[in-house]
Every structure is written in C-alpha cells, then in structure tokens.
Motif scaffolding. Structure first.
Motif, PDB file in Angstrom:
ATOM      1  N   HIS A  80       0.800  -1.220   0.000  1.00  0.00           N
ATOM      2  CA  HIS A  80       0.000   0.000   0.000  1.00  0.00           C
ATOM      3  C   HIS A  80       0.840   1.281   0.000  1.00  0.00           C
ATOM      4  CE1 HIS A  80      -2.961   2.549   2.547  1.00  0.00           C
ATOM      5  NE2 HIS A  80      -3.224   2.712   1.283  1.00  0.00           N
ATOM      6  N   GLN A  81       1.832   1.358   0.895  1.00  0.00           N
ATOM      7  CA  GLN A  81       2.615   2.579   1.029  1.00  0.00           C
ATOM      8  C   GLN A  81       3.409   2.891  -0.237  1.00  0.00           C
ATOM      9  OE1 GLN A  81       2.655   4.472   4.269  1.00  0.00           O
ATOM     10  NE2 GLN A  81       0.792   3.258   4.236  1.00  0.00           N
ATOM     11  N   THR A  85       3.122   5.983  -2.971  1.00  0.00           N
ATOM     12  CA  THR A  85       4.314   6.706  -3.409  1.00  0.00           C
ATOM     13  C   THR A  85       4.339   6.837  -4.926  1.00  0.00           C
ATOM     14  OG1 THR A  85       5.500   5.747  -1.543  1.00  0.00           O
ATOM     15  CG2 THR A  85       6.824   6.721  -3.295  1.00  0.00           C
ATOM     16  N   ASP A 163      -4.067   7.109   5.855  1.00  0.00           N
ATOM     17  CA  ASP A 163      -3.384   7.825   4.782  1.00  0.00           C
ATOM     18  C   ASP A 163      -4.343   8.648   3.939  1.00  0.00           C
ATOM     19  OD1 ASP A 163      -0.691   6.973   5.275  1.00  0.00           O
ATOM     20  OD2 ASP A 163      -1.387   4.981   4.740  1.00  0.00           O
ATOM     21  N   ARG A 183       8.804   2.576   4.070  1.00  0.00           N
ATOM     22  CA  ARG A 183       8.023   3.806   4.102  1.00  0.00           C
ATOM     23  C   ARG A 183       6.842   3.721   5.049  1.00  0.00           C
ATOM     24  NH1 ARG A 183       9.942   6.532  -0.112  1.00  0.00           N
ATOM     25  NH2 ARG A 183       8.280   8.073  -0.223  1.00  0.00           N
ATOM     26  N   PHE A 184       6.672   4.783   5.809  1.00  0.00           N
ATOM     27  CA  PHE A 184       5.491   4.924   6.643  1.00  0.00           C
ATOM     28  C   PHE A 184       5.036   6.360   6.396  1.00  0.00           C
ATOM     29  CE2 PHE A 184       3.662   5.726  10.984  1.00  0.00           C
ATOM     30  CZ  PHE A 184       2.536   4.943  10.793  1.00  0.00           C
ATOM     31  N   ILE A 185       4.168   6.507   5.400  1.00  0.00           N
ATOM     32  CA  ILE A 185       3.882   7.834   4.861  1.00  0.00           C
ATOM     33  C   ILE A 185       3.306   8.774   5.913  1.00  0.00           C
ATOM     34  CG2 ILE A 185       2.479   9.053   3.146  1.00  0.00           C
ATOM     35  CD1 ILE A 185       3.098   6.797   1.224  1.00  0.00           C
ATOM     36  N   ARG A 186       2.418   8.245   6.787  1.00  0.00           N
ATOM     37  CA  ARG A 186       1.864   9.087   7.846  1.00  0.00           C
ATOM     38  C   ARG A 186       2.964   9.744   8.667  1.00  0.00           C
ATOM     39  NH1 ARG A 186      -1.844   4.301   9.854  1.00  0.00           N
ATOM     40  NH2 ARG A 186      -1.784   3.668   7.678  1.00  0.00           N
ATOM     41  N   TYR A 213      -4.909  -5.944   4.035  1.00  0.00           N
ATOM     42  CA  TYR A 213      -3.909  -5.813   5.088  1.00  0.00           C
ATOM     43  C   TYR A 213      -3.960  -7.038   5.974  1.00  0.00           C
ATOM     44  CZ  TYR A 213      -1.423  -1.476   4.729  1.00  0.00           C
ATOM     45  OH  TYR A 213      -0.553  -0.508   4.333  1.00  0.00           O
ATOM     46  N   MET A 221       4.334  -3.183   8.689  1.00  0.00           N
ATOM     47  CA  MET A 221       4.118  -1.732   8.685  1.00  0.00           C
ATOM     48  C   MET A 221       4.449  -1.143  10.055  1.00  0.00           C
ATOM     49  SD  MET A 221       1.578   0.611   7.147  1.00  0.00           S
ATOM     50  CE  MET A 221       0.388   1.703   7.780  1.00  0.00           C
ATOM     51  N   ASP A 224       8.163  -0.964  10.412  1.00  0.00           N
ATOM     52  CA  ASP A 224       8.710   0.164   9.644  1.00  0.00           C
ATOM     53  C   ASP A 224       8.507   1.461  10.407  1.00  0.00           C
ATOM     54  OD1 ASP A 224       9.681  -1.174   7.524  1.00  0.00           O
ATOM     55  OD2 ASP A 224       7.949  -0.876   6.227  1.00  0.00           O
TER      56      ASP A 224
END
Ligand code: UDP
Ligand code: MG
Length: 325
Positions: A80-81, A85, A163, A183-186, A213, A221, A224
């Motif tokens: 997902h992350q 991206t 997200d 990556r952990f966009i939040r 998930y 996640m 990460d």
C-alpha cells in the motif's frame, strides 16, 4: 500567497490491490463528488499494485472512457505505502488526495478537505472516528501501536489518522524527495511539519472484497513505523544491557561474599542457570533489534528503486519520471 484563490487541479491517488469488485462503484461515487467542486479540475490516478485479478483491465477500460483517469501499474505487489508513493510521483495537481478504493474512505469528505486547503492549509488529514467493521483485535492493536509509537518517537503521528490525506503540491513534491525504502507515509508527513488541519469521518464497511492488510502486512508496517522513526529501541538495548551487567556484578559480589562468610558455594546452581538464560535471552533480543536496523541500512545502501512499473500513466514525461526515481 492568496490562499482564497487556490484553484487549479487536484490529483486523486487511489491504490488498488485486487479491487475489481469495487472499482466501478468507487469511480462513480468519486466522480460525482469531484464533478460538484467549483473551480477545480481533477485527475484520478489509479495505482494497480500488482493485482492478480481483473483490476488492471477494468482500470484501463475506465481510462479509455475518461480522459481524466490515469493508470500506473506496478510490476508486482509492492504494498500500500509504495503504491501511494508511485501515485504521488506521477501527480500533476496543485494538491493531491490519497484515498483507498474500497470506499472505506468516503469520497464526500474531499469537498471539506479542499475547502480547508483553499483556506490555506498544506496538509489536511482525515481522522477516523470509528471503523464499523474493525474487529476488537484490530482496534486494540491499532491503539497499542499508536500509543507506543508516540511514546517512542519524537515525531507525532495522531491516532486514527490513516493515509486519507490532502497534500498541497509543495508538500507532496517534498515528500517525493524522501526516497527511503521502508516507508510509513503518515510518519513522513508528520515529520515534514507544515500547517496541518483535520477533518473527521466515520469509516464505513468495505463496499466489497476483503481487507488486503493481512496480519503479517500490519506487523511489517508497524515495524517500519517504529524502527524508521525512532532510535529509542536501540538506546533501550544499551540501557537494559548496562542494567543487566550491573545486576550480574552485584550478584557476583554477593556470591563471593557468601562463599567467604558462609562457605556454601555449591547451592548457586539454579540461580546460575536463571541468570544465563536471562542474559542469553536479552542478548538474542537486542542482537535481533540491531539486525533490524542493519537490514534497513542494507536496504537503503542497495539504492534500488522503490518500485518497478509495468505501465506508466499517460501524459507522464516517461523518461523524466523514470529518472526522478
Ligand atoms: N492496497 C494496496 N496494496 C496492498 C494492500 C492494499 O494497494 O498490498 C490497497 C487496497 O486496494 C485498498 C487500500 O490499499 O485500496 C487499503 O487496503 P485495505 O482496505 O485492504 O486495508 P484496511 O482498510 O483493511 O486497513
Ligand atoms: Mg480498507
């Protein structure tokens, strides 16, 4: 900047992994909302995250019918992350909004997000009040996760913020430059700072299909997030190491004193085993922890691209976009 005049284009970024059942429904709802926004053009970027069902075919059909739909397809399932991206990499809008395709993120909220953006905020995050279908296990693990993360890491990641977020172009361009692999966009968004606002929603059940998930994906996640945003676990290792060594010395002193004063040296057998077990366990634990960080360093050092595309969105400056990565 004259914020009230913020207009232009908004890019909607929708990651899909085996979502063929919901795409049509999602697209209809999304388009209805987007069509009703004044003064705002839009593009919808669907990111196919290596789906194994008809997702990509359906997306391509949509793109043929609607010139505002652009498709980006990853060569395999990257998660997902990473899908988000890739979508951000190809966004061209003055703002970008990331939302899930399973309709758990209500597209109707986009209107409110855009209003906040127009009034000058660079980041507008949707906060979930409650998830209708989430099991108690998911609720408990999620609460625990945010509690630990916010205790350990200097970067604050508000609970309930998924997200589902609007980013102004200056923010998502900045985010594009952050090419870390785990990556952990939040967390990355929180790290950047900027003026941030929240809007609230009640999550609905998935419109169709099942959650992608899986438990292992959630664990990875969480790892990460914790390991990429905090070095506290490493410091913790050192502290516990020092404490246990100290205990060991105290214990040793006590044994020696006892041997001299009382003389019953043999009775230490059980406690000896206990101590070596504890020490052995701690050592393994923290070697593992260090290994986790090392693995992350190794990932970065390899310098591979974050994802591989098998289909580039139309209108993307193909070479430029590829070189950017
Ligand atoms: N997703 C993805 N790649 C994955 C897993 C999920 O692109 O490996 C997408 C999925 O299609 C959905 C969104 O990410 O649009 C959120 O996933 P899901 O609804 O399965 O997660 P949950 O809402 O259960 O946390
Ligand atoms: Mg979902």
């Amino acid at each position: 900047m004259n914020h009230t005049a913020r207009s232009g284009t908004v890019s909607i970024i929708c990651p899909c992994y085996n979502e063929s059942d919901v795409i049509a429904l999602f697209y209809d709802e999304l388009r209805e909302v987007l069509g009703s926004l004044d003064n705002l053009d839009y593009e919808i970027i669907f990111v196919d995250d290596g789906s194994s069902d008809e997702t990509l075919d359906r997306l391509n059909t949509l793109a043929e019918q609607d010139g505002r739909v652009r498709i980006c397809s990853l060569s395999r399932n990257f998660g997902h992350q990473v899908a988000l991206t890739a979508g951000l990499d190809y966004a061209r809008g003055d703002a970008a909004i990331m939302l899930d395709t399973d309709l758990q993120h209500p597209p109707q909220l986009i209107r409110e997000m855009v209003e906040k953006w127009r009034s000058g905020y660079d980041i507008v995050s949707a906060v979930r009040r409650e998830t209708a279908s989430a099991t108690w296990l998911k609720n408990v693990t999620s609460k625990g996760f945010y509690f630990i993360l916010n205790k350990l890491s200097p970067t604050d990641v508000p609970e309930g913020v998924a997200d589902f977020t609007l980013l102004s172009s200056r923010v998502y361009r900045e985010l594009r430059d952050m090419r870390e692999r785990n990556r952990f966009i939040r967390g990355m968004i929180s790290w950047m700072g900027f003026k941030r606002e929240f809007v609230y929603y009640d999550a609905r059940d998935r419109a169709a299909g099942v959650s992608k998930y899986t438990f292992p994906k959630m664990l990875s996640m969480a790892a990460d997030a914790l390991l990429s945003f905090s070095s506290t676990p490493l410091r913790l290792a050192t502290l516990v190491g020092i404490f246990i060594t100290f205990l060991g010395f105290v214990y040793l002193a006590w044994i020696i004193a006892r041997a001299i004063l009382v003389g019953d040296l043999v009775v230490g057998w059980t406690s000896l085993i206990a101590v070596s077990l504890i020490l052995g366990g701690c050592q393994l634990l923290f070697i593992g922890l260090i290994g986790q960080y090392l693995a992350r360093v190794f990932d970065e050092v390899k310098g591979r691209p974050i994802y591989v595309l098998k289909q580039i969105p139309k209108g993307a400056a193909g070479e430029d976009a590829a070189a950017d990565r």
